[in-house]
Design a protein around this motif. Structure first.
Motif, PDB file in Angstrom:
ATOM      1  N   PRO A 100       0.834  -1.209   0.000  1.00 32.63           N
ATOM      2  CA  PRO A 100       0.000   0.000   0.000  1.00 32.63           C
ATOM      3  C   PRO A 100       0.868   1.259   0.000  1.00 32.63           C
ATOM      4  CG  PRO A 100      -0.734  -1.545   1.678  1.00 32.63           C
ATOM      5  CD  PRO A 100       0.573  -2.050   1.163  1.00 32.63           C
ATOM      6  N   PHE A 101       0.414   2.314  -0.689  1.00 36.96           N
ATOM      7  CA  PHE A 101       1.184   3.554  -0.765  1.00 36.96           C
ATOM      8  C   PHE A 101       1.497   4.125   0.611  1.00 36.96           C
ATOM      9  CE2 PHE A 101      -0.754   4.621  -5.159  1.00 36.96           C
ATOM     10  CZ  PHE A 101       0.165   3.795  -5.780  1.00 36.96           C
ATOM     11  N   ASP A 102       0.551   4.048   1.535  1.00 35.54           N
ATOM     12  CA  ASP A 102       0.776   4.660   2.845  1.00 35.54           C
ATOM     13  C   ASP A 102       1.700   3.838   3.739  1.00 35.54           C
ATOM     14  OD1 ASP A 102      -1.090   2.654   3.152  1.00 35.54           O
ATOM     15  OD2 ASP A 102      -2.334   3.774   4.582  1.00 35.54           O
ATOM     16  N   HIS A 103       2.132   2.662   3.285  1.00 35.91           N
ATOM     17  CA  HIS A 103       3.097   1.856   4.039  1.00 35.91           C
ATOM     18  C   HIS A 103       4.526   2.064   3.542  1.00 35.91           C
ATOM     19  CE1 HIS A 103       0.087  -1.301   5.743  1.00 35.91           C
ATOM     20  NE2 HIS A 103      -0.363  -0.062   5.849  1.00 35.91           N
ATOM     21  N   ILE A 104       4.684   2.731   2.415  1.00 30.39           N
ATOM     22  CA  ILE A 104       6.019   2.951   1.835  1.00 30.39           C
ATOM     23  C   ILE A 104       6.753   4.004   2.652  1.00 30.39           C
ATOM     24  CG2 ILE A 104       7.296   3.708  -0.180  1.00 30.39           C
ATOM     25  CD1 ILE A 104       4.994   2.623  -1.889  1.00 30.39           C
ATOM     26  N   ILE A 105       7.972   3.678   3.054  1.00 31.56           N
ATOM     27  CA  ILE A 105       8.814   4.613   3.793  1.00 31.56           C
ATOM     28  C   ILE A 105       9.810   5.279   2.860  1.00 31.56           C
ATOM     29  CG2 ILE A 105      10.556   4.819   5.615  1.00 31.56           C
ATOM     30  CD1 ILE A 105       9.181   2.382   6.940  1.00 31.56           C
ATOM     31  N   ASP A 106      10.411   4.481   1.961  1.00 31.80           N
ATOM     32  CA  ASP A 106      11.399   5.036   1.036  1.00 31.80           C
ATOM     33  C   ASP A 106      11.437   4.199  -0.233  1.00 31.80           C
ATOM     34  OD1 ASP A 106      13.409   6.741   0.139  1.00 31.80           O
ATOM     35  OD2 ASP A 106      15.009   5.478   0.945  1.00 31.80           O
ATOM     36  N   ILE A 107      11.692   4.872  -1.353  1.00 33.51           N
ATOM     37  CA  ILE A 107      11.839   4.197  -2.658  1.00 33.51           C
ATOM     38  C   ILE A 107      13.157   4.665  -3.265  1.00 33.51           C
ATOM     39  CG2 ILE A 107      10.920   3.889  -4.975  1.00 33.51           C
ATOM     40  CD1 ILE A 107       8.179   4.609  -3.922  1.00 33.51           C
ATOM     41  N   THR A 108      13.939   3.703  -3.735  1.00 32.86           N
ATOM     42  CA  THR A 108      15.153   4.011  -4.494  1.00 32.86           C
ATOM     43  C   THR A 108      14.968   3.404  -5.873  1.00 32.86           C
ATOM     44  OG1 THR A 108      16.464   3.869  -2.475  1.00 32.86           O
ATOM     45  CG2 THR A 108      17.656   3.815  -4.561  1.00 32.86           C
TER      46      THR A 108
END
Length: 110
Positions: A100-108
């Motif tokens: 889920p989008f609201d569980h994402i902390i960081d994207i590389t």
């Protein structure tokens, strides 16, 4: 040969409150509270999600799963804006991970 009973020999010397406290500490190890993100960090994540091209973008993600923080790397194979999640195929699992989008902390992005 010494007959060592391990933890059993020490439990009789410990108060029940101490035993309960040690058990509680053991359950909490490895758990993390969700980070509090400011508006700038949220905007950066939104920009990265908008940049993702399904089936072509390789990414490494840090995300919350319950109270734990997980890391995964792979190819984004699906992006559902209406349901607010993405699918990450890690190649070592049978099915892609649904994040889920609201569980994402960081994207590389790679």
């Amino acid at each position: 040969m010494v007959n060592d009973r391990g933890k059993i020999k020490w439990t009789s010397l410990m108060l029940p409150e101490h035993v309960e406290m040690l058990q509680q500490m053991g359950r909490e190890i490895g758990k993390a509270n969700p980070p509090i993100m400011d508006e700038q960090q949220l905007e950066e994540l939104e920009q990265k999600v908008r940049y993702i091209q399904v089936g072509k973008t390789k990414a490494s993600m840090m995300y919350r799963k319950g109270r734990n923080v997980e890391n995964a790397s792979g190819i984004v194979t699906g992006l559902k804006q209406s349901e607010q999640y993405l699918l990450l195929d890690t190649m070592d699992r049978l099915y892609p991970i649904r994040i889920p989008f609201d569980h994402i902390i960081d994207i590389t992005l790679h």
